[in-house]
Write a protein that holds these residues in place. Structure first.
Motif, PDB file in Angstrom:
ATOM      1  N   ILE A  30     -17.827  -8.577  34.025  1.00 19.91           N
ATOM      2  CA  ILE A  30     -16.704  -7.647  34.066  1.00 19.91           C
ATOM      3  C   ILE A  30     -17.225  -6.229  34.276  1.00 19.91           C
ATOM      4  N   GLU A  31     -16.623  -5.542  35.238  1.00 17.56           N
ATOM      5  CA  GLU A  31     -16.976  -4.137  35.469  1.00 17.56           C
ATOM      6  C   GLU A  31     -15.823  -3.252  35.010  1.00 17.56           C
ATOM      7  N   GLN A  32     -16.165  -2.102  34.486  1.00 16.86           N
ATOM      8  CA  GLN A  32     -15.147  -1.146  34.069  1.00 16.86           C
ATOM      9  C   GLN A  32     -15.086   0.023  35.047  1.00 16.86           C
ATOM     10  N   HIS A  33     -13.875   0.426  35.322  1.00 15.06           N
ATOM     11  CA  HIS A  33     -13.680   1.531  36.259  1.00 15.06           C
ATOM     12  C   HIS A  33     -12.703   2.517  35.633  1.00 15.06           C
ATOM     13  N   THR A  34     -13.060   3.787  35.677  1.00 12.51           N
ATOM     14  CA  THR A  34     -12.187   4.827  35.148  1.00 12.51           C
ATOM     15  C   THR A  34     -11.343   5.416  36.268  1.00 12.51           C
ATOM     16  N   LEU A  35     -10.027   5.346  36.114  1.00  6.20           N
ATOM     17  CA  LEU A  35      -9.096   5.864  37.113  1.00  6.20           C
ATOM     18  C   LEU A  35      -9.020   7.388  37.035  1.00  6.20           C
ATOM     19  N   GLU A  41     -10.998 -10.915  39.828  1.00  4.74           N
ATOM     20  CA  GLU A  41      -9.962 -10.433  40.740  1.00  4.74           C
ATOM     21  C   GLU A  41     -10.547  -9.945  42.064  1.00  4.74           C
ATOM     22  N   ARG A  42     -11.725  -9.346  42.003  1.00  3.59           N
ATOM     23  CA  ARG A  42     -12.291  -8.783  43.231  1.00  3.59           C
ATOM     24  C   ARG A  42     -12.688  -9.862  44.235  1.00  3.59           C
ATOM     25  N   TYR A  43     -12.910 -11.087  43.748  1.00 10.08           N
ATOM     26  CA  TYR A  43     -13.249 -12.190  44.653  1.00 10.08           C
ATOM     27  C   TYR A  43     -11.999 -12.878  45.207  1.00 10.08           C
ATOM     28  N   SER A  44     -10.898 -12.789  44.479  1.00 19.56           N
ATOM     29  CA  SER A  44      -9.662 -13.432  44.937  1.00 19.56           C
ATOM     30  C   SER A  44      -9.172 -12.832  46.245  1.00 19.56           C
ATOM     31  N   VAL A  45      -9.416 -11.531  46.430  1.00 18.98           N
ATOM     32  CA  VAL A  45      -8.962 -10.843  47.640  1.00 18.98           C
ATOM     33  C   VAL A  45      -9.566 -11.486  48.887  1.00 18.98           C
ATOM     34  N   GLY A  46     -10.875 -11.635  48.907  1.00 24.55           N
ATOM     35  CA  GLY A  46     -11.533 -12.228  50.064  1.00 24.55           C
ATOM     36  C   GLY A  46     -11.264 -13.722  50.193  1.00 24.55           C
ATOM     37  N   GLU A  53      -5.429   0.253  46.280  1.00 24.42           N
ATOM     38  CA  GLU A  53      -6.052   0.273  47.610  1.00 24.42           C
ATOM     39  C   GLU A  53      -7.477   0.809  47.517  1.00 24.42           C
ATOM     40  N   THR A  54      -7.652   1.872  46.747  1.00 24.18           N
ATOM     41  CA  THR A  54      -8.982   2.448  46.565  1.00 24.18           C
ATOM     42  C   THR A  54      -9.911   1.471  45.859  1.00 24.18           C
ATOM     43  N   LEU A  55      -9.403   0.812  44.836  1.00 25.75           N
ATOM     44  CA  LEU A  55     -10.211  -0.172  44.101  1.00 25.75           C
ATOM     45  C   LEU A  55     -10.583  -1.350  44.997  1.00 25.75           C
ATOM     46  N   LYS A  56      -9.645  -1.783  45.828  1.00 25.98           N
ATOM     47  CA  LYS A  56      -9.922  -2.906  46.730  1.00 25.98           C
ATOM     48  C   LYS A  56     -11.055  -2.552  47.686  1.00 25.98           C
ATOM     49  N   GLU A  57     -11.001  -1.347  48.252  1.00 27.87           N
ATOM     50  CA  GLU A  57     -12.042  -0.933  49.192  1.00 27.87           C
ATOM     51  C   GLU A  57     -13.404  -0.840  48.519  1.00 27.87           C
ATOM     52  N   GLN A  58     -13.405  -0.531  47.221  1.00 30.69           N
ATOM     53  CA  GLN A  58     -14.672  -0.358  46.510  1.00 30.69           C
ATOM     54  C   GLN A  58     -15.225  -1.665  45.945  1.00 30.69           C
ATOM     55  N   TYR A  59     -14.324  -2.537  45.469  1.00 32.89           N
ATOM     56  CA  TYR A  59     -14.789  -3.708  44.720  1.00 32.89           C
ATOM     57  C   TYR A  59     -14.557  -5.058  45.396  1.00 32.89           C
ATOM     58  N   ALA A  60     -13.628  -5.152  46.329  1.00 37.53           N
ATOM     59  CA  ALA A  60     -13.300  -6.456  46.917  1.00 37.53           C
ATOM     60  C   ALA A  60     -14.534  -7.103  47.524  1.00 37.53           C
ATOM     61  N   ASN A  61     -14.627  -8.418  47.355  1.00 35.81           N
ATOM     62  CA  ASN A  61     -15.821  -9.144  47.750  1.00 35.81           C
ATOM     63  C   ASN A  61     -15.443 -10.550  48.186  1.00 35.81           C
ATOM     64  N   CYS A  62     -16.284 -11.153  48.998  1.00 33.63           N
ATOM     65  CA  CYS A  62     -16.113 -12.545  49.396  1.00 33.63           C
ATOM     66  C   CYS A  62     -17.223 -13.372  48.760  1.00 33.63           C
TER      67      CYS A  62
END
Length: 416
Positions: free
Chosen positions: A273-278, A289-294, A249-258
Motif C-alpha cells: 500500500i502506498e500513501q499519497h497526500t492530496l 486499485e492501480r493495477y485494476s486500471v490497466g 486523473e492525476t493519481l491515475k497518471e502517476q500510479y496506474a500500472n499494468c
C-alpha cells in the motif's frame, strides 16, 4: 509560380525582406528551390531580374482529442508547439444587467469521444490556438491539416471544412485519418493501429495508406472510463476521502500500472500500500486499485463489459481481412494514444500477443531512433506534419476555389 505567389497575396509586402537586384535577361519567372524556411522568388523582366527572399509560412497541423489538443507548424522532427487541454472554462453571467452578479465557471468539452460536439466552443478553442498560440494573423491565414478519428461522421467533416473556409478564411484545408497518420509517423503505409485515447479505442487495419473500414472497430471506451473505474475503486478503500475527478486523473497518471499477466494481477491483492497526500492535505491509500486500471483493458469484465481483451480484439479484427495481408498487418502494429503510455502496458501487450492463438503474432513497431520515445502520445500529429509536406506543395488539398465551387462536400472527394 502563380499558385505559390497567390498564397502570399494577402500580405506579401509585410513578408518582403531587403532584396538585391541582379542583372540578367531571362524573360520567364523562376522559383528557386527551398532554402531552409525561406524561398527565393525571382521576378524577371526584359532587362532586370529582381530576387526577393520571402519567408514561407508552414502549414498548421491540428490533432484535437477529447482530452488534449496538439497543434503546431508542420515540422515532423519536432514535437507539436502546443499541447493543451481541450476542455474549456467559460465565464457566464446569468444577469448582465446586474453589475453585482457573481460570475461562475462553466466547463465545456468541445470534443467528446473523439468527435466535435460543441461547435461554438470548438471555434473559440481554435481561434485561441491559431491566432494567439501559433501566431497567425487575421487576413493572412495559411494552410491547415486536421486529423480525423476513425468513423468520423460525414456531417462533422463537412462542418469542419465549412468552419475553416468561412470563419477562419484558410488558404487550404486537408484532413486525414489518425490511423494512417500514426503509421506514417513510424515510416509505414501498411499495418494496424491500436489507438487508446481519452474517450475511445480505435483498432484499424491500414493497407497502402487506406483504412480498411469494414474490418475496423471503434469502442466507446477510453481513458475517461478508466478514470471513473479508478475513482470507484479508490472510493471503496478510502470511504472518508473526498476525491475530485481531477485528483483521480492525476493519481491515475502517476500510479496506474499494468500487471505482467493475469496471474500476476491476481497476486496484487496483497500488494504494498502506498500513501499519497492530496493538495488539500487528505491522505489516500493506493493498493491494488492501480493495477485494476490497466487490467480492465485486457479483462473488460472488470468494467462490466462482455468484450474480449485488447489483444484478442486486434487478432479477431485482422482475421476478417484477406489472409494474404495478415502478416503485413499484425507484424506492423502501432500503439498510440495517451493510455498506451501507462507503466507496464507495452510489456503486457507483448506478453498477451505471444500467447494468442493466432499463427501470426502481433509485433509492435518501434519508433525511429530520431523520434521521441513518447511518439505514441502524438503520433497522429507527427504523421500529419509529414503528410502536410506532400499534399500542400503538390496541390492535393482543398483550395478556396474548390470549396466555393462544390461546397463542404468537396472534403469527401479530396480528403481520403
Amino acid at each position: 509560380l502563380l499558385r505559390w505567389s497567390l498564397s502570399l497575396s494577402h500580405s506579401l509586402v509585410k513578408l518582403l525582406r531587403p532584396f538585391s537586384i541582379q542583372g540578367g535577361l531571362p524573360r520567364k519567372p523562376i522559383l528557386s528551390h527551398s532554402i531552409s524556411c525561406a524561398q527565393v522568388l525571382c521576378f524577371s523582366f526584359p532587362y532586370l531580374c529582381v530576387c526577393v527572399r520571402v519567408k514561407i509560412m508552414e502549414a498548421l497541423v491540428v490533432d484535437a482529442g477529447s482530452k488534449l489538443l496538439k497543434a503546431g507548424a508542420a515540422i515532423p522532427d519536432q514535437s507539436p508547439a502546443m499541447i493543451i487541454p481541450s476542455q474549456m472554462k467559460r465565464m457566464v453571467d446569468d444577469a448582465p444587467e446586474n453589475p453585482t452578479t457573481v460570475f461562475e465557471d462553466v466547463t465545456l468539452d468541445p470534443i467528446e469521444r473523439g468527435f466535435i460536439r460543441d461547435w461554438d466552443a470548438m471555434e473559440d478553442l481554435l481561434r485561441y490556438v491559431v491566432y494567439t498560440g501559433l501566431g497567425w494573423e487575421e487576413g493572412n491565414e495559411g494552410n491547415i491539416l486536421f486529423t480525423d478519428p476513425l468513423c468520423t461522421p460525414k456531417a462533422i467533416r463537412e462542418q469542419l471544412v465549412q468552419l475553416m473556409f468561412e470563419t477562419f478564411n484558410v488558404s487550404g484545408f486537408y484532413a486525414s485519418e489518425q490511423a494512417v497518420l500514426s503509421l506514417y509517423a513510424v515510416g509505414r503505409i501498411s499495418g494496424c493501429t491500436v489507438d487508446i485515447g481519452h474517450g475511445k479505442i480505435d483498432i484499424a487495419p491500414v493497407l497502402e495508406g487506406a483504412v480498411q473500414h469494414i474490418a475496423s472497430k471503434r469502442f466507446e471506451l477510453g481513458g475517461t472510463d478508466l478514470t471513473k473505474l479508478f475513482a470507484q475503486e479508490l472510493g471503496k478503500s478510502n470511504p472518508s476521502v473526498n476525491l475530485s475527478m481531477s485528483d483521480v486523473e492525476t493519481l491515475k497518471e502517476q500510479y496506474a500500472n499494468c500487471a505482467e499477466d493475469e496471474t500476476a494481477y491476481e497476486k496484487t491483492q496483497n500488494c504494498e500500500i502506498e500513501q499519497h497526500t492530496l493538495p488539500d492535505g487528505q491522505v489516500i491509500n493506493i493498493g491494488r486499485e492501480r493495477y485494476s486500471v490497466g487490467e480492465a483493458l485486457f479483462q473488460p469484465s472488470i468494467l462490466g463489459l462482455e468484450e474480449h481483451g485488447i489483444v484478442e480484439q486486434l487478432v479477431r479484427i485482422i482475421s476478417t481481412v484477406s489472409s494474404e495481408n495478415h502478416r503485413q498487418l499484425l507484424e506492423n502494429t502501432v500503439l498510440c494514444g495517451g493510455t498506451t503510455s501507462m507503466t507496464g502496458f507495452e510489456g503486457r501487450f507483448q506478453k498477451e500477443a505471444s500467447l494468442c492463438s493466432s499463427a501470426i503474432r502481433p509485433t509492435l513497431v518501434k519508433p525511429p531512433e530520431y523520434m521521441s520515445e513518447n511518439l505514441g502520445l502524438y503520433s497522429a500529429w507527427i504523421g500529419g506534419a509529414i503528410l502536410a509536406k506532400v499534399v500542400f506543395p503538390q496541390n492535393q488539398h482543398v483550395t478556396k476555389a474548390d470549396y466555393d465551387e462544390t461546397g463542404p462536400s468537396v472534403v469527401h472527394r479530396k480528403c481520403f
